[in-house]
Scaffold this active site. Structure first.
Site, PDB file in Angstrom:
ATOM      1  CB  SER A 208      -1.201   0.157   1.572  1.00 28.65           C
ATOM      2  OG  SER A 208       0.154  -0.335   1.981  1.00 28.65           O
ATOM      3  CG  ASP A 455      -2.799   4.727   8.273  1.00 26.12           C
ATOM      4  OD1 ASP A 455      -1.546   4.583   8.354  1.00 26.12           O
ATOM      5  OD2 ASP A 455      -3.476   4.905   7.046  1.00 26.12           O
ATOM      6  CG  HIS A 458      -0.461   3.862   4.655  1.00 24.80           C
ATOM      7  ND1 HIS A 458      -0.800   3.251   5.746  1.00 24.80           N
ATOM      8  CD2 HIS A 458      -0.206   3.408   3.351  1.00 24.80           C
ATOM      9  CE1 HIS A 458      -1.820   2.006   4.880  1.00 24.80           C
ATOM     10  NE2 HIS A 458      -0.689   1.684   3.615  1.00 24.80           N
TER      11      HIS A 458
END
Length: 479
Positions: A208, A455, A458
């Protein structure tokens, strides 16, 4: 979207000088006096009287004429100076409107202005100032020009990385850029990049983070040309775009292990079964398409921490964290090295000429826990070099990456097919940006007073990962 720029050319203007009525009268009287002097030259007394009258009457007229001339000259000088000052410093600044999901829009302080990042007159391919420079060693410096796009000007930002739309209140994290220690790093120029990639194909292969990087690249390129999506899989993890006017194809291929694997997990991370990975086979998702690519970037890492069963020659040889009595615990270090060997071996032994960037692992910034145990990342400014060190896991993974990369480079150098393998070493520069993650703003306007999932791996878009494209362009165009 870049600012509109205006160019102005100064022109010389000629203004004719017109005699006013007072001036005309004065000159007429002078010619009348000349005739009188000629006719009455013998009458000295009368001549002196007339001359005396003339001089006394012309003095105020001359004075008015001079004052008028001075005023006109001063006005012209001031107007010229103001004209030049105004247009030489003119910059168009437009506040960015952040559009929220419910249709509400507002200006965000401080105003986020999409910077006009172009390299007019500067072609990086001819600039060799950083050929002997380690562009991955340096620091983050403040850059108040702002981001190269916003969530309003780019429609390819995925929901979890759209921190502006999701309500992140602070904005300082977008005002930084990466500065190598001993050289200049030109800002990514989408026009030059697209021209360089004309009639070529590039793929980002991996997890990702690779998808995060592609989103950033797409957002910058779309300020020049809007791409058309020509393919996506069912879960929109593997996608392909086409830039028609440049005949450039850009792809992202979902392959978090780089090797063939079976993953039983949805987009929210909920797994119905453990991963099964074949350590001796490259993932056919990218291997079957390999011959179509001119440039690729590969990267993996964090998925190897998941519970996984490992296979070689179609037989199970062990696992990581499976806790099965009849299955030996191999650990993810062994599996990561083996997976990189399989991937790099496929690339180096191929007859297909390709330029490969090997992206190193990306550290996370969870504090006081992990992603599933309450960890968070609430810092609002970058670290300075020396403020933080890599965790043991990241150090080991990076060590494996460097060792396997060096082995593969030696093999590729001896192949003679023209392929290239370069290290895209983003690990340490990423380590210094704990402020660039979505945190709780991976979700739309989360309740930060309650329990939320953060998160801290990312990157927000726009955000620190945009600087990766400066590095990307530097490596591709400068070698």
């Amino acid at each position: 979207m870049p600012h509109n720029t205006h160019k102005f050319t100064n022109k010389n203007h000629h203004f004719p000088f017109f005699l006013n009525s007072s001036t005309s009268t004065t000159y007429k009287r002078r010619w009348d006096l000349y005739g009188l002097h000629r006719d009455l030259a013998g009458d000295s007394d009368k001549m002196k009287e007339m001359s005396y009258d003339m001089n006394n009457s012309s003095i105020p007229v001359k004075h008015k004429q001079m004052k008028m001339f001075v005023k006109i000259a001063v006005c012209l000088i001031l107007m010229g100076f103001a004209y030049r000052l105004y247009f030489s410093t003119y910059v168009q600044i437009r506040p960015v409107i952040v559009v929220f999901g419910d249709g509400y829009s507002s200006s965000t302080p401080p105003s986020v202005v999409e910077a006009n990042f172009t390299l007019s007159g500067q072609v990086p391919v001819n600039d060799t100032s950083s050929l002997k420079c380690d562009i991955f060693t340096g620091k983050w410096v403040q850059d108040l020009t702002g981001p190269r796009y916003t969530n309003n000007s780019c429609n390819t930002i995925e929901h979890h990385q759209n921190c502006m739309k999701n309500g992140r209140p602070d904005m300082d994290y977008i005002y930084w850029r990466w500065k190598p220690r001993n050289c200049n790093l030109p800002i990514f120029d989408p026009k030059i990049f697209l021209n360089f990639m004309r009639e070529k194909s590039m793929a980002f292969i991996g997890d990702s983070i690779s998808r995060n990087h592609v989103q950033s690249l797409l957002c910058i390129l779309s300020q020049v040309e809007k791409p058309v999506e020509v393919y996506h899989d069912e879960e929109y993890r593997t996608r392909r775009w086409f830039f028609k006017s440049h005949k450039f194809t850009l792809s992202v291929i979902w392959s978090p292990f780089l090797i063939e694997s079976k993953i039983f997990e949805d987009n929210d991370g909920h797994a119905s079964s453990d991963v099964q990975a074949r350590l001796d086979e490259p993932d056919p998702e990218w291997a079957n398409e390999f011959h179509n690519f001119d440039y690729i970037e590969i990267g993996a890492g964090k998925w190897f921490l998941k519970t996984t069963f490992y296979f070689e020659n179609n037989e199970i040889i062990g696992c990581h964290n499976c806790k099965k009595e009849n299955v030996p615990e191999l650990g993810f270090y062994y599996a990561y090295r083996k997976a990189l060997q399989t991937t790099l071996s496929f690339i180096t032994k191929s007859d297909h000429k390709v330029y490969t960037l090997f992206r190193t692992t990306t550290p996370d910034h969870f504090e006081n826990g992990e992603w599933n145990t309450g960890g968070y990342c609430n810092r609002t400014s970058p670290f300075k070099e020396g403020d933080i060190e890599l965790r043991d896991i990241d150090m080991v993974m990076r060590g494996i990456e460097l060792e396997e990369f060096e082995k593969a480079v030696r093999i590729m150098d001896g192949s003679g097919n023209g392929s290239m393998l370069k290290l895209f070493d983003t690990t340490r520069l990423s380590l210094l940006r704990p402020d660039g993650h979505p945190g709780p703003y991976r979700a739309f306007h989360p309740d930060t007073n309650g329990e939320v999932q953060n998160d801290c791996l990312h990157w927000c878009l726009p955000g620190p990962i945009d600087s990766w494209n400066d590095l990307l362009m530097n490596m591709l165009l400068r070698g």
